[in-house]
Design an enzyme around this catalytic site. Structure first.
Site, short mmCIF file in Angstrom:
data_model
loop_
_atom_site.label_atom_id
_atom_site.label_comp_id
_atom_site.label_asym_id
_atom_site.label_seq_id
_atom_site.Cartn_x
_atom_site.Cartn_y
_atom_site.Cartn_z
N ARG A 55 68.21 51.06 5.13
CA ARG A 55 67.46 51.25 6.04
C ARG A 55 66.20 50.42 5.93
O ARG A 55 65.63 49.81 6.90
CB ARG A 55 66.87 52.72 5.95
CG ARG A 55 65.82 53.03 6.97
CD ARG A 55 65.39 54.62 7.31
NE ARG A 55 65.71 55.33 5.96
CZ ARG A 55 64.84 55.45 5.05
NH1 ARG A 55 63.71 54.75 5.17
NH2 ARG A 55 65.06 56.42 3.96
N ASP A 179 58.34 43.08 28.10
CA ASP A 179 59.73 43.64 27.90
C ASP A 179 60.52 42.08 28.49
O ASP A 179 60.39 41.82 29.65
CB ASP A 179 60.22 44.74 28.64
CG ASP A 179 61.85 44.91 28.51
OD1 ASP A 179 62.34 44.27 28.45
OD2 ASP A 179 61.82 46.35 28.40
N LYS A 204 71.84 43.56 26.16
CA LYS A 204 71.98 43.01 27.41
C LYS A 204 72.23 41.32 27.24
O LYS A 204 73.26 41.12 26.46
CB LYS A 204 70.65 43.07 28.13
CG LYS A 204 70.19 44.65 28.49
CD LYS A 204 71.32 45.33 29.02
CE LYS A 204 71.01 46.81 29.28
NZ LYS A 204 69.96 47.53 28.50
C1 LIG Z 1 64.33 46.27 30.92
C2 LIG Z 1 64.91 47.09 29.84
N1 LIG Z 1 64.34 47.50 28.74
C3 LIG Z 1 64.81 48.33 27.89
C4 LIG Z 1 65.81 49.00 27.98
C5 LIG Z 1 66.53 49.91 27.15
O1 LIG Z 1 67.37 49.13 26.19
P1 LIG Z 1 68.47 50.05 25.46
O2 LIG Z 1 69.46 50.61 26.55
O3 LIG Z 1 69.21 49.13 24.67
O4 LIG Z 1 68.10 51.29 24.70
C6 LIG Z 1 66.56 48.66 29.30
C7 LIG Z 1 68.07 49.31 29.21
O5 LIG Z 1 68.73 49.12 30.27
C8 LIG Z 1 66.18 47.72 30.19
O6 LIG Z 1 67.01 47.29 31.08
#
Ligand SMILES: Cc1ncc(COP(=O)(O)O)c(C=O)c1O
Length: 384
Positions: A55, A179, A204
Protein backbone atom coordinates in the site's frame (compact mmCIF):
# COMPACT_ATOMS: atom_id res chain seq x y z
CA UNK A 1 8.02 9.23 -6.43
CA UNK A 2 10.64 11.55 -7.84
CA UNK A 3 11.53 11.53 -11.47
CA UNK A 4 14.76 9.53 -11.42
CA UNK A 5 16.31 7.74 -14.42
CA UNK A 6 15.01 10.33 -16.86
CA UNK A 7 17.03 12.37 -19.30
CA UNK A 8 15.60 15.90 -19.35
CA UNK A 9 16.46 16.16 -23.06
CA UNK A 10 14.22 13.23 -24.03
CA UNK A 11 11.30 14.01 -26.31
CA UNK A 12 7.74 13.07 -25.34
CA UNK A 13 7.70 9.81 -27.34
CA UNK A 14 10.97 8.66 -25.77
CA UNK A 15 9.70 9.47 -22.29
CA UNK A 16 6.50 7.51 -22.96
CA UNK A 17 8.58 4.40 -23.64
CA UNK A 18 11.57 4.76 -21.33
CA UNK A 19 10.95 7.12 -18.39
CA UNK A 20 10.85 5.10 -15.17
CA UNK A 21 11.28 1.89 -17.15
CA UNK A 22 14.89 0.69 -17.19
CA UNK A 23 15.45 -3.00 -17.96
CA UNK A 24 15.12 -5.06 -14.77
CA UNK A 25 18.58 -5.00 -13.08
CA UNK A 26 18.34 -8.63 -11.94
CA UNK A 27 17.14 -10.36 -15.11
CA UNK A 28 17.44 -7.78 -17.88
CA UNK A 29 13.71 -8.06 -18.58
CA UNK A 30 12.81 -5.20 -20.92
CA UNK A 31 9.31 -4.85 -19.50
CA UNK A 32 8.85 -3.70 -15.91
CA UNK A 33 7.84 -6.85 -13.98
CA UNK A 34 4.47 -7.08 -12.21
CA UNK A 35 5.63 -7.14 -8.59
CA UNK A 36 2.62 -9.06 -7.33
CA UNK A 37 3.63 -8.94 -3.69
CA UNK A 38 2.16 -7.42 -0.56
CA UNK A 39 5.32 -7.30 1.53
CA UNK A 40 9.13 -7.28 1.29
CA UNK A 41 11.93 -8.92 3.24
CA UNK A 42 13.77 -6.63 5.65
CA UNK A 43 17.52 -7.10 6.17
CA UNK A 44 17.14 -6.13 9.80
CA UNK A 45 14.35 -4.57 11.85
CA UNK A 46 13.26 -1.37 10.08
CA UNK A 47 15.89 -1.75 7.33
CA UNK A 48 14.29 -2.71 4.03
CA UNK A 49 15.50 -2.31 0.45
CA UNK A 50 13.23 0.62 -0.42
CA UNK A 51 9.89 -1.12 0.00
CA UNK A 52 8.06 -2.42 3.09
CA UNK A 53 4.42 -2.93 2.21
CA UNK A 54 2.59 -2.56 -1.12
CA UNK A 55 0.00 0.00 0.00
CA UNK A 56 2.93 2.26 0.85
CA UNK A 57 4.96 1.44 -2.24
CA UNK A 58 5.37 -1.15 -4.99
CA UNK A 59 8.06 -1.19 -7.73
CA UNK A 60 5.56 -1.54 -10.59
CA UNK A 61 3.68 1.46 -9.21
CA UNK A 62 6.93 3.39 -8.82
CA UNK A 63 7.68 2.84 -12.52
CA UNK A 64 4.20 4.07 -13.44
CA UNK A 65 4.51 7.13 -11.21
CA UNK A 66 7.88 8.06 -12.73
CA UNK A 67 6.60 7.48 -16.25
CA UNK A 68 3.47 9.62 -15.91
CA UNK A 69 5.30 12.37 -13.98
CA UNK A 70 7.85 12.53 -16.83
CA UNK A 71 5.04 12.95 -19.36
CA UNK A 72 3.45 15.79 -17.39
CA UNK A 73 6.87 17.45 -16.97
CA UNK A 74 6.33 17.06 -13.21
CA UNK A 75 8.78 16.54 -10.37
CA UNK A 76 6.41 14.19 -8.56
CA UNK A 77 3.60 11.78 -9.35
CA UNK A 78 1.28 9.53 -7.35
CA UNK A 79 -0.90 6.78 -8.80
CA UNK A 80 -4.36 5.81 -7.52
CA UNK A 81 -6.97 3.11 -7.95
CA UNK A 82 -9.26 5.37 -10.00
CA UNK A 83 -9.61 8.94 -11.20
CA UNK A 84 -12.15 9.54 -8.43
CA UNK A 85 -9.69 8.20 -5.82
CA UNK A 86 -7.09 10.69 -7.11
CA UNK A 87 -9.63 13.53 -6.97
CA UNK A 88 -10.74 12.51 -3.48
CA UNK A 89 -7.13 12.54 -2.30
CA UNK A 90 -6.57 16.13 -3.45
CA UNK A 91 -9.86 17.22 -1.87
CA UNK A 92 -8.80 15.63 1.44
CA UNK A 93 -6.34 18.52 1.77
CA UNK A 94 -9.41 20.62 2.71
CA UNK A 95 -10.67 21.28 6.24
CA UNK A 96 -14.25 21.87 7.41
CA UNK A 97 -15.32 25.39 6.43
CA UNK A 98 -13.17 25.47 3.27
CA UNK A 99 -14.68 26.33 -0.11
CA UNK A 100 -14.11 25.04 -3.66
CA UNK A 101 -14.81 26.80 -6.95
CA UNK A 102 -15.40 24.32 -9.77
CA UNK A 103 -16.28 24.58 -13.45
CA UNK A 104 -20.01 24.66 -14.14
CA UNK A 105 -19.64 21.86 -16.69
CA UNK A 106 -17.45 19.48 -14.69
CA UNK A 107 -17.63 15.68 -14.99
CA UNK A 108 -20.72 14.36 -13.13
CA UNK A 109 -18.60 12.24 -10.77
CA UNK A 110 -16.51 15.25 -9.71
CA UNK A 111 -19.71 17.18 -9.12
CA UNK A 112 -21.14 14.27 -7.07
CA UNK A 113 -18.00 13.96 -4.94
CA UNK A 114 -17.84 17.66 -4.15
CA UNK A 115 -21.57 18.40 -3.78
CA UNK A 116 -22.78 15.17 -2.16
CA UNK A 117 -19.82 13.78 -0.20
CA UNK A 118 -17.58 16.71 0.77
CA UNK A 119 -20.51 18.88 1.82
CA UNK A 120 -21.14 16.29 4.59
CA UNK A 121 -17.72 17.29 5.96
CA UNK A 122 -18.49 20.99 6.01
CA UNK A 123 -16.96 21.88 2.64
CA UNK A 124 -18.91 24.35 0.49
CA UNK A 125 -18.65 24.86 -3.26
CA UNK A 126 -19.69 27.17 -6.10
CA UNK A 127 -20.02 26.33 -9.80
CA UNK A 128 -18.61 28.98 -12.16
CA UNK A 129 -18.02 29.54 -15.86
CA UNK A 130 -14.23 29.41 -15.63
CA UNK A 131 -13.65 30.80 -19.10
CA UNK A 132 -14.28 34.34 -17.80
CA UNK A 133 -11.99 35.79 -15.13
CA UNK A 134 -14.72 37.93 -13.50
CA UNK A 135 -16.89 34.83 -12.99
CA UNK A 136 -14.09 33.09 -11.13
CA UNK A 137 -13.37 36.13 -8.97
CA UNK A 138 -17.07 36.63 -8.20
CA UNK A 139 -17.25 33.09 -6.82
CA UNK A 140 -14.05 33.12 -4.79
CA UNK A 141 -14.37 34.03 -1.11
CA UNK A 142 -11.94 34.19 1.81
CA UNK A 143 -12.51 30.45 2.48
CA UNK A 144 -11.71 29.32 -1.09
CA UNK A 145 -8.76 26.91 -1.02
CA UNK A 146 -9.17 25.11 -4.35
CA UNK A 147 -10.16 26.23 -7.85
CA UNK A 148 -10.91 23.11 -9.90
CA UNK A 149 -11.04 23.03 -13.70
CA UNK A 150 -11.42 20.47 -16.43
CA UNK A 151 -10.09 21.57 -19.78
CA UNK A 152 -11.39 20.60 -22.27
CA UNK A 153 -14.44 19.91 -20.14
CA UNK A 154 -16.67 16.85 -20.13
CA UNK A 155 -18.99 16.89 -22.14
CA UNK A 156 -19.21 20.49 -23.41
CA UNK A 157 -15.56 20.67 -24.46
CA UNK A 158 -15.12 24.21 -23.24
CA UNK A 159 -11.55 25.33 -22.64
CA UNK A 160 -10.18 27.26 -19.68
CA UNK A 161 -7.10 29.49 -19.82
CA UNK A 162 -4.95 27.63 -17.29
CA UNK A 163 -2.45 30.48 -16.83
CA UNK A 164 -5.26 32.93 -16.09
CA UNK A 165 -6.97 30.45 -13.77
CA UNK A 166 -3.84 29.68 -11.77
CA UNK A 167 -3.00 33.41 -11.49
CA UNK A 168 -6.47 34.14 -10.11
CA UNK A 169 -6.31 31.17 -7.73
CA UNK A 170 -2.87 32.13 -6.43
CA UNK A 171 -3.84 35.80 -5.99
CA UNK A 172 -6.55 34.60 -3.61
CA UNK A 173 -4.34 32.06 -1.82
CA UNK A 174 -6.03 29.04 -3.44
CA UNK A 175 -4.58 26.01 -5.22
CA UNK A 176 -5.28 25.45 -8.91
CA UNK A 177 -6.23 21.89 -9.93
CA UNK A 178 -6.55 20.91 -13.59
CA UNK A 179 -8.18 17.66 -14.71
CA UNK A 180 -6.14 16.82 -17.81
CA UNK A 181 -7.99 13.61 -18.66
CA UNK A 182 -9.39 14.81 -22.00
CA UNK A 183 -6.23 16.46 -23.30
CA UNK A 184 -3.56 14.10 -21.88
CA UNK A 185 -0.02 15.41 -21.35
CA UNK A 186 0.66 14.85 -25.06
CA UNK A 187 -1.66 17.73 -25.96
CA UNK A 188 -1.38 19.95 -22.86
CA UNK A 189 0.80 20.23 -19.75
CA UNK A 190 -1.03 22.32 -17.11
CA UNK A 191 1.92 22.58 -14.67
CA UNK A 192 3.79 24.69 -17.25
CA UNK A 193 0.88 27.15 -17.11
CA UNK A 194 1.01 27.45 -13.32
CA UNK A 195 -1.36 24.72 -12.10
CA UNK A 196 -0.47 23.23 -8.69
CA UNK A 197 -1.95 19.80 -9.40
CA UNK A 198 -2.76 17.85 -12.54
CA UNK A 199 -5.26 15.07 -11.99
CA UNK A 200 -6.10 12.23 -14.39
CA UNK A 201 -8.54 9.46 -14.86
CA UNK A 202 -5.88 7.14 -16.34
CA UNK A 203 -8.82 4.87 -17.20
CA UNK A 204 -9.13 6.96 -20.38
CA UNK A 205 -6.44 7.91 -22.92
CA UNK A 206 -3.44 7.04 -20.74
CA UNK A 207 -4.58 3.42 -20.42
CA UNK A 208 -6.15 3.64 -23.85
CA UNK A 209 -7.53 0.10 -24.19
CA UNK A 210 -10.67 0.02 -21.98
CA UNK A 211 -9.12 -2.57 -19.69
CA UNK A 212 -7.95 -0.71 -16.59
CA UNK A 213 -9.39 1.82 -14.11
CA UNK A 214 -6.87 4.19 -12.54
CA UNK A 215 -6.01 7.71 -11.45
CA UNK A 216 -2.96 9.93 -11.17
CA UNK A 217 -1.81 13.19 -9.58
CA UNK A 218 1.21 15.18 -10.83
CA UNK A 219 2.76 18.13 -9.00
CA UNK A 220 6.02 20.10 -8.69
CA UNK A 221 5.92 21.15 -5.05
CA UNK A 222 7.76 18.80 -2.65
CA UNK A 223 5.45 19.92 0.19
CA UNK A 224 2.31 19.06 -1.77
CA UNK A 225 3.85 15.75 -2.84
CA UNK A 226 4.55 14.95 0.82
CA UNK A 227 0.94 15.67 1.74
CA UNK A 228 -0.47 13.68 -1.17
CA UNK A 229 1.94 10.82 -0.42
CA UNK A 230 0.85 10.81 3.21
CA UNK A 231 -2.83 10.60 2.15
CA UNK A 232 -2.08 7.98 -0.50
CA UNK A 233 -0.70 5.69 2.19
CA UNK A 234 -3.08 6.72 4.97
CA UNK A 235 -6.26 6.32 2.91
CA UNK A 236 -4.94 3.51 0.72
CA UNK A 237 -6.79 3.96 -2.60
CA UNK A 238 -3.79 2.58 -4.50
CA UNK A 239 -3.70 0.71 -7.83
CA UNK A 240 -2.85 -3.00 -8.02
CA UNK A 241 0.52 -3.92 -9.59
CA UNK A 242 -1.20 -5.55 -12.58
CA UNK A 243 -3.17 -2.36 -13.25
CA UNK A 244 0.08 -0.37 -13.11
CA UNK A 245 1.58 -2.75 -15.65
CA UNK A 246 -1.41 -2.34 -17.99
CA UNK A 247 -1.08 1.43 -17.74
CA UNK A 248 2.66 1.36 -18.44
CA UNK A 249 1.91 -0.76 -21.50
CA UNK A 250 -0.81 1.63 -22.69
CA UNK A 251 1.21 4.78 -22.18
CA UNK A 252 3.98 3.63 -24.54
CA UNK A 253 1.71 4.26 -27.54
CA UNK A 254 -0.03 7.38 -26.20
CA UNK A 255 1.53 9.82 -28.72
CA UNK A 256 0.71 7.73 -31.80
CA UNK A 257 -2.79 6.99 -30.54
CA UNK A 258 -3.46 10.64 -29.76
CA UNK A 259 -2.37 11.76 -33.22
CA UNK A 260 -4.87 9.35 -34.78
CA UNK A 261 -7.65 10.23 -32.29
CA UNK A 262 -7.23 13.92 -33.18
CA UNK A 263 -7.07 13.27 -36.94
CA UNK A 264 -10.22 11.11 -36.90
CA UNK A 265 -12.06 13.59 -34.66
CA UNK A 266 -11.31 16.43 -37.10
CA UNK A 267 -12.76 14.44 -40.03
CA UNK A 268 -15.87 13.60 -38.00
CA UNK A 269 -16.36 17.24 -36.99
CA UNK A 270 -16.23 18.25 -40.65
CA UNK A 271 -18.78 15.55 -41.55
CA UNK A 272 -21.17 16.49 -38.71
CA UNK A 273 -20.97 20.20 -39.54
CA UNK A 274 -22.19 19.46 -43.04
CA UNK A 275 -25.02 17.11 -41.95
CA UNK A 276 -28.58 18.48 -42.18
CA UNK A 277 -29.75 16.62 -39.05
CA UNK A 278 -27.03 18.09 -36.85
CA UNK A 279 -27.71 21.42 -35.13
CA UNK A 280 -24.51 22.19 -33.28
CA UNK A 281 -21.04 20.63 -33.07
CA UNK A 282 -18.81 21.27 -30.04
CA UNK A 283 -15.07 20.85 -30.69
CA UNK A 284 -12.31 23.19 -29.46
CA UNK A 285 -10.55 22.91 -32.83
CA UNK A 286 -13.36 24.76 -34.62
CA UNK A 287 -12.39 28.39 -35.30
CA UNK A 288 -15.87 29.53 -34.18
CA UNK A 289 -15.70 27.55 -30.90
CA UNK A 290 -16.00 30.21 -28.14
CA UNK A 291 -12.67 29.28 -26.54
CA UNK A 292 -10.79 28.21 -29.69
CA UNK A 293 -8.05 30.84 -29.29
CA UNK A 294 -7.22 29.65 -25.76
CA UNK A 295 -7.17 26.05 -26.98
CA UNK A 296 -4.78 27.01 -29.79
CA UNK A 297 -2.43 28.65 -27.30
CA UNK A 298 -2.25 25.89 -24.71
CA UNK A 299 -2.95 22.67 -26.65
CA UNK A 300 -0.88 20.93 -29.33
CA UNK A 301 -3.99 19.53 -31.08
CA UNK A 302 -7.66 19.51 -30.08
CA UNK A 303 -8.32 15.96 -28.89
CA UNK A 304 -10.53 13.03 -29.75
CA UNK A 305 -13.77 14.05 -28.04
CA UNK A 306 -16.65 15.56 -30.01
CA UNK A 307 -20.13 16.54 -28.77
CA UNK A 308 -23.12 17.47 -30.92
CA UNK A 309 -26.88 18.01 -30.87
CA UNK A 310 -29.38 16.62 -33.37
CA UNK A 311 -32.72 17.95 -34.56
CA UNK A 312 -35.64 16.44 -32.66
CA UNK A 313 -34.31 16.75 -29.11
CA UNK A 314 -33.76 14.02 -26.51
CA UNK A 315 -35.82 11.33 -28.31
CA UNK A 316 -33.86 11.70 -31.52
CA UNK A 317 -30.57 11.71 -29.60
CA UNK A 318 -31.50 8.38 -27.99
CA UNK A 319 -32.57 6.92 -31.35
CA UNK A 320 -29.34 8.03 -33.00
CA UNK A 321 -27.05 6.46 -30.40
CA UNK A 322 -29.02 3.20 -30.64
CA UNK A 323 -28.35 2.94 -34.39
CA UNK A 324 -24.55 2.97 -34.58
CA UNK A 325 -22.61 -0.26 -34.99
CA UNK A 326 -18.94 0.65 -34.74
CA UNK A 327 -19.56 3.41 -32.21
CA UNK A 328 -20.50 1.35 -29.15
CA UNK A 329 -23.15 2.77 -26.84
CA UNK A 330 -21.18 2.97 -23.60
CA UNK A 331 -19.84 5.26 -20.90
CA UNK A 332 -16.11 6.05 -20.60
CA UNK A 333 -13.83 7.42 -23.31
CA UNK A 334 -10.30 7.65 -24.59
CA UNK A 335 -9.68 4.10 -25.76
CA UNK A 336 -8.84 2.74 -29.20
CA UNK A 337 -12.47 1.87 -29.98
CA UNK A 338 -15.09 4.54 -30.70
CA UNK A 339 -17.87 5.09 -28.16
CA UNK A 340 -21.12 7.06 -28.25
CA UNK A 341 -23.40 8.18 -25.41
CA UNK A 342 -26.04 10.63 -24.20
CA UNK A 343 -24.33 12.34 -21.22
CA UNK A 344 -27.55 13.68 -19.61
CA UNK A 345 -28.86 10.13 -19.21
CA UNK A 346 -25.54 8.33 -18.69
CA UNK A 347 -22.22 9.83 -17.50
CA UNK A 348 -23.76 13.07 -16.21
CA UNK A 349 -27.02 11.74 -14.74
CA UNK A 350 -25.82 12.68 -11.25
CA UNK A 351 -25.89 16.37 -12.30
CA UNK A 352 -29.64 16.25 -13.14
CA UNK A 353 -31.51 19.16 -11.54
CA UNK A 354 -28.26 20.93 -10.58
CA UNK A 355 -26.54 23.94 -12.15
CA UNK A 356 -24.35 21.41 -13.97
CA UNK A 357 -27.27 19.65 -15.71
CA UNK A 358 -26.50 18.75 -19.34
CA UNK A 359 -28.84 19.31 -22.33
CA UNK A 360 -30.60 15.96 -22.87
CA UNK A 361 -30.27 16.18 -26.66
CA UNK A 362 -26.46 16.29 -26.49
CA UNK A 363 -24.56 13.29 -27.89
CA UNK A 364 -20.91 12.71 -26.93
CA UNK A 365 -18.46 10.80 -29.12
CA UNK A 366 -15.17 9.34 -28.03
CA UNK A 367 -13.58 9.01 -31.44
CA UNK A 368 -11.38 5.92 -31.68
CA UNK A 369 -8.56 5.05 -34.03
CA UNK A 370 -10.45 2.81 -36.47
CA UNK A 371 -10.44 3.46 -40.24
CA UNK A 372 -12.01 6.90 -40.64
CA UNK A 373 -14.18 5.86 -43.63
CA UNK A 374 -15.82 3.15 -41.50
CA UNK A 375 -16.55 5.60 -38.68
CA UNK A 376 -18.10 8.12 -41.09
CA UNK A 377 -20.26 5.42 -42.72
CA UNK A 378 -21.46 4.33 -39.28
CA UNK A 379 -22.46 7.87 -38.24
CA UNK A 380 -24.06 8.54 -41.61
CA UNK A 381 -26.20 5.42 -41.19
CA UNK A 382 -27.20 6.38 -37.63
CA UNK A 383 -28.16 9.90 -38.65
CA UNK A 384 -30.09 8.94 -41.77
C1 LIG B 1 -12.81 14.20 -16.86
C2 LIG B 1 -12.92 13.06 -15.89
N1 LIG B 1 -12.32 13.14 -14.69
C3 LIG B 1 -12.39 12.14 -13.79
C4 LIG B 1 -13.11 10.99 -14.05
C5 LIG B 1 -13.18 9.89 -13.01
O1 LIG B 1 -12.30 8.87 -13.31
P1 LIG B 1 -12.52 7.30 -12.95
O2 LIG B 1 -13.75 6.87 -13.70
O3 LIG B 1 -11.26 6.67 -13.42
O4 LIG B 1 -12.70 7.21 -11.49
C6 LIG B 1 -13.73 10.85 -15.29
C7 LIG B 1 -14.51 9.64 -15.60
O5 LIG B 1 -15.19 9.55 -16.58
C8 LIG B 1 -13.65 11.91 -16.22
O6 LIG B 1 -14.25 11.84 -17.42
Amino acid sequence: MTNENMDERWGFETRAIHAGQKPDPQTGAITVPVYQTTTYEQDEVGKGRGYEYSRTGNPTRTALEMSLAALEGAEFGRAFASGMAAEDTILRLLNPGDHVVMGNDAYGGTFRLISKVLTRMGISWSPADLSVQENIEKNINEKTRIVWAETPSNPLLSVVDIQMLSNVAHTHGALCVVDNTFATPYLQQPLVHGADFVVHSTTKYLGGHSDVVGGFIAMNSPELDQEIGFLQNAVGAVPAPWDCYLLLRGVKTLPVRMDRHCENAESIVEFLRGHPRVIDVLYPGLPDHPTHEIARNQMKKFGGMVSFTVRGGADEARKTVAKTNLFTLAESLGAVESLIEVPAAMTHLSAEGSPLEVDDSLIRLSVGIETIGDLLTDLDHALS
